[in-house]
Motif scaffolding. Structure first.
Motif, PDB file in Angstrom:
ATOM      1  N   GLY A  87       0.779  -1.218   0.000  1.00 35.60           N
ATOM      2  CA  GLY A  87       0.000   0.000   0.000  1.00 35.60           C
ATOM      3  C   GLY A  87       0.813   1.272   0.000  1.00 35.60           C
ATOM      4  O   GLY A  87       0.280   2.342   0.214  1.00 35.60           O
ATOM      5  N   ILE A  88       2.101   1.173  -0.224  1.00 35.75           N
ATOM      6  CA  ILE A  88       2.926   2.372  -0.254  1.00 35.75           C
ATOM      7  C   ILE A  88       2.621   3.126  -1.551  1.00 35.75           C
ATOM      8  O   ILE A  88       2.799   2.601  -2.645  1.00 35.75           O
ATOM      9  N   PRO A  89       2.121   4.357  -1.439  1.00 33.28           N
ATOM     10  CA  PRO A  89       1.767   5.089  -2.661  1.00 33.28           C
ATOM     11  C   PRO A  89       3.010   5.585  -3.397  1.00 33.28           C
ATOM     12  O   PRO A  89       3.949   6.075  -2.781  1.00 33.28           O
ATOM     13  N   PHE A  90       2.989   5.414  -4.681  1.00 34.71           N
ATOM     14  CA  PHE A  90       4.039   5.954  -5.532  1.00 34.71           C
ATOM     15  C   PHE A  90       3.399   7.016  -6.406  1.00 34.71           C
ATOM     16  O   PHE A  90       2.406   6.777  -7.066  1.00 34.71           O
ATOM     17  N   GLY A  91       3.945   8.180  -6.404  1.00 34.97           N
ATOM     18  CA  GLY A  91       3.397   9.252  -7.210  1.00 34.97           C
ATOM     19  C   GLY A  91       3.497  10.570  -6.483  1.00 34.97           C
ATOM     20  O   GLY A  91       4.106  10.685  -5.421  1.00 34.97           O
ATOM     21  N   HIS A  92       2.873  11.560  -7.048  1.00 36.46           N
ATOM     22  CA  HIS A  92       2.915  12.908  -6.498  1.00 36.46           C
ATOM     23  C   HIS A  92       1.477  13.371  -6.327  1.00 36.46           C
ATOM     24  O   HIS A  92       0.709  13.386  -7.275  1.00 36.46           O
ATOM     25  N   ILE A  93       1.118  13.767  -5.131  1.00 36.42           N
ATOM     26  CA  ILE A  93      -0.238  14.217  -4.843  1.00 36.42           C
ATOM     27  C   ILE A  93      -0.162  15.633  -4.298  1.00 36.42           C
ATOM     28  O   ILE A  93       0.618  15.920  -3.392  1.00 36.42           O
ATOM     29  N   VAL A  94      -0.987  16.502  -4.854  1.00 35.64           N
ATOM     30  CA  VAL A  94      -1.103  17.862  -4.348  1.00 35.64           C
ATOM     31  C   VAL A  94      -2.517  18.001  -3.802  1.00 35.64           C
ATOM     32  O   VAL A  94      -3.490  17.747  -4.511  1.00 35.64           O
ATOM     33  N   ALA A  95      -2.620  18.381  -2.542  1.00 27.57           N
ATOM     34  CA  ALA A  95      -3.931  18.530  -1.918  1.00 27.57           C
ATOM     35  C   ALA A  95      -4.047  19.933  -1.340  1.00 27.57           C
ATOM     36  O   ALA A  95      -3.204  20.356  -0.564  1.00 27.57           O
ATOM     37  N   TYR A  96      -5.070  20.640  -1.737  1.00 28.50           N
ATOM     38  CA  TYR A  96      -5.306  21.984  -1.224  1.00 28.50           C
ATOM     39  C   TYR A  96      -6.434  21.926  -0.208  1.00 28.50           C
ATOM     40  O   TYR A  96      -7.553  21.538  -0.548  1.00 28.50           O
ATOM     41  N   LYS A  97      -6.160  22.249   1.032  1.00 30.93           N
ATOM     42  CA  LYS A  97      -7.113  22.203   2.134  1.00 30.93           C
ATOM     43  C   LYS A  97      -7.817  20.844   2.221  1.00 30.93           C
ATOM     44  O   LYS A  97      -9.039  20.762   2.181  1.00 30.93           O
ATOM     45  N   PRO A  98      -7.054  19.774   2.331  1.00 29.08           N
ATOM     46  CA  PRO A  98      -7.684  18.453   2.401  1.00 29.08           C
ATOM     47  C   PRO A  98      -8.326  18.205   3.759  1.00 29.08           C
ATOM     48  O   PRO A  98      -7.962  18.827   4.754  1.00 29.08           O
ATOM     49  N   ASP A  99      -9.284  17.339   3.776  1.00 26.34           N
ATOM     50  CA  ASP A  99      -9.820  16.816   5.021  1.00 26.34           C
ATOM     51  C   ASP A  99     -10.096  15.336   4.789  1.00 26.34           C
ATOM     52  O   ASP A  99      -9.965  14.833   3.675  1.00 26.34           O
ATOM     53  N   LEU A 100     -10.455  14.625   5.821  1.00 29.39           N
ATOM     54  CA  LEU A 100     -10.600  13.187   5.699  1.00 29.39           C
ATOM     55  C   LEU A 100     -11.713  12.810   4.729  1.00 29.39           C
ATOM     56  O   LEU A 100     -11.574  11.870   3.954  1.00 29.39           O
ATOM     57  N   GLU A 101     -12.806  13.557   4.725  1.00 28.96           N
ATOM     58  CA  GLU A 101     -13.909  13.262   3.808  1.00 28.96           C
ATOM     59  C   GLU A 101     -13.460  13.378   2.347  1.00 28.96           C
ATOM     60  O   GLU A 101     -13.745  12.513   1.522  1.00 28.96           O
ATOM     61  N   LEU A 102     -12.732  14.439   2.032  1.00 30.70           N
ATOM     62  CA  LEU A 102     -12.221  14.630   0.676  1.00 30.70           C
ATOM     63  C   LEU A 102     -11.232  13.524   0.302  1.00 30.70           C
ATOM     64  O   LEU A 102     -11.260  13.001  -0.811  1.00 30.70           O
ATOM     65  N   THR A 103     -10.384  13.143   1.238  1.00 28.60           N
ATOM     66  CA  THR A 103      -9.404  12.085   0.994  1.00 28.60           C
ATOM     67  C   THR A 103     -10.099  10.758   0.715  1.00 28.60           C
ATOM     68  O   THR A 103      -9.734  10.041  -0.214  1.00 28.60           O
ATOM     69  N   VAL A 104     -11.119  10.429   1.493  1.00 26.03           N
ATOM     70  CA  VAL A 104     -11.859   9.174   1.293  1.00 26.03           C
ATOM     71  C   VAL A 104     -12.557   9.188  -0.057  1.00 26.03           C
ATOM     72  O   VAL A 104     -12.538   8.185  -0.782  1.00 26.03           O
ATOM     73  N   ARG A 105     -13.155  10.320  -0.429  1.00 29.46           N
ATOM     74  CA  ARG A 105     -13.801  10.404  -1.752  1.00 29.46           C
ATOM     75  C   ARG A 105     -12.782  10.215  -2.869  1.00 29.46           C
ATOM     76  O   ARG A 105     -13.048   9.539  -3.871  1.00 29.46           O
ATOM     77  N   PHE A 106     -11.594  10.803  -2.721  1.00 27.66           N
ATOM     78  CA  PHE A 106     -10.530  10.657  -3.720  1.00 27.66           C
ATOM     79  C   PHE A 106     -10.106   9.204  -3.865  1.00 27.66           C
ATOM     80  O   PHE A 106      -9.971   8.689  -4.977  1.00 27.66           O
ATOM     81  N   VAL A 107      -9.911   8.524  -2.741  1.00 20.66           N
ATOM     82  CA  VAL A 107      -9.462   7.128  -2.790  1.00 20.66           C
ATOM     83  C   VAL A 107     -10.543   6.232  -3.383  1.00 20.66           C
ATOM     84  O   VAL A 107     -10.251   5.316  -4.152  1.00 20.66           O
ATOM     85  N   LYS A 108     -11.807   6.491  -3.068  1.00 22.63           N
ATOM     86  CA  LYS A 108     -12.902   5.703  -3.664  1.00 22.63           C
ATOM     87  C   LYS A 108     -12.937   5.896  -5.174  1.00 22.63           C
ATOM     88  O   LYS A 108     -13.112   4.935  -5.928  1.00 22.63           O
ATOM     89  N   LEU A 109     -12.775   7.125  -5.631  1.00 27.20           N
ATOM     90  CA  LEU A 109     -12.738   7.401  -7.070  1.00 27.20           C
ATOM     91  C   LEU A 109     -11.550   6.738  -7.719  1.00 27.20           C
ATOM     92  O   LEU A 109     -11.655   6.121  -8.790  1.00 27.20           O
ATOM     93  N   LEU A 110     -10.394   6.807  -7.068  1.00 26.86           N
ATOM     94  CA  LEU A 110      -9.185   6.175  -7.595  1.00 26.86           C
ATOM     95  C   LEU A 110      -9.362   4.654  -7.685  1.00 26.86           C
ATOM     96  O   LEU A 110      -8.952   4.038  -8.660  1.00 26.86           O
ATOM     97  N   LYS A 111     -10.021   4.077  -6.707  1.00 24.64           N
ATOM     98  CA  LYS A 111     -10.266   2.633  -6.715  1.00 24.64           C
ATOM     99  C   LYS A 111     -11.148   2.239  -7.893  1.00 24.64           C
ATOM    100  O   LYS A 111     -10.940   1.219  -8.540  1.00 24.64           O
ATOM    101  N   GLU A 112     -12.155   3.059  -8.183  1.00 25.74           N
ATOM    102  CA  GLU A 112     -13.039   2.775  -9.319  1.00 25.74           C
ATOM    103  C   GLU A 112     -12.272   2.853 -10.642  1.00 25.74           C
ATOM    104  O   GLU A 112     -12.566   2.106 -11.582  1.00 25.74           O
ATOM    105  N   LEU A 113     -11.297   3.770 -10.718  1.00 23.16           N
ATOM    106  CA  LEU A 113     -10.540   3.945 -11.960  1.00 23.16           C
ATOM    107  C   LEU A 113      -9.483   2.871 -12.159  1.00 23.16           C
ATOM    108  O   LEU A 113      -9.100   2.596 -13.299  1.00 23.16           O
ATOM    109  N   LEU A 114      -8.989   2.300 -11.061  1.00 23.54           N
ATOM    110  CA  LEU A 114      -7.973   1.252 -11.163  1.00 23.54           C
ATOM    111  C   LEU A 114      -8.623  -0.080 -11.478  1.00 23.54           C
ATOM    112  O   LEU A 114      -9.717  -0.369 -11.010  1.00 23.54           O
ATOM    113  N   ILE A 115      -7.963  -0.870 -12.246  1.00 27.53           N
ATOM    114  CA  ILE A 115      -8.479  -2.195 -12.592  1.00 27.53           C
ATOM    115  C   ILE A 115      -7.696  -3.216 -11.805  1.00 27.53           C
ATOM    116  O   ILE A 115      -6.481  -3.391 -11.993  1.00 27.53           O
ATOM    117  N   PHE A 116      -8.360  -3.887 -10.878  1.00 19.31           N
ATOM    118  CA  PHE A 116      -7.712  -4.924 -10.080  1.00 19.31           C
ATOM    119  C   PHE A 116      -8.188  -6.275 -10.544  1.00 19.31           C
ATOM    120  O   PHE A 116      -9.254  -6.609 -10.709  1.00 19.31           O
TER     121      PHE A 116
END
Length: 116
Positions: A87-116
């Motif tokens: 689970g170590i993330p590789f990449g560059h992430i820029v977050a402007y005023k993040p909070d946990l809700e925004l982070t969870v929404r981002f990860v859910k969207l990223l999961k949908e875009l990734l093909i496992f």
């Protein structure tokens, strides 16, 4: 595999950052709904407008909130681990005023875009 210098940085500069709450009202509400059980004295920093109620317990005066948000992002991305990468993330992430809700929404969207 995580490099030694990155692991050292995360362990000593990011991981010690503690949770913060924006007001006493939010702390009381979170306690009432059972979000916190015990031991919150040394784990939560409480903000009071432009100062901290427990400023003597801050580990990083100006950056503790940002460090905790980085910790949230790393933790949420760690939930996407696949085939032993830990689970170590590789990449560059820029977050402007993040909070946990925004982070969870981002990860859910990223999961949908990734093909496992």
């Amino acid at each position: 595999m995580i490099t030694t210098s990155l692991g050292f940085f995360i362990r000593w500069e990011i991981a010690p950052a503690r949770m913060y709450i924006n007001s006493l009202d939010q702390l009381y509400k979170a306690t009432d709904i059972g979000y916190f059980k015990t031991g919150i004295e040394n784990t939560i920093n409480v903000a009071n407008f432009d100062s901290w109620l427990n400023s003597d317990s801050l580990r990083y005066y100006n950056t503790e909130c940002a460090r905790h948000e980085i910790l949230d992002i790393i933790g949420c991305l760690g939930l996407l681990s696949y085939k032993g990468n830990g689970g170590i993330p590789f990449g560059h992430i820029v977050a402007y005023k993040p909070d946990l809700e925004l982070t969870v929404r981002f990860v859910k969207l990223l999961k949908e875009l990734l093909i496992f």
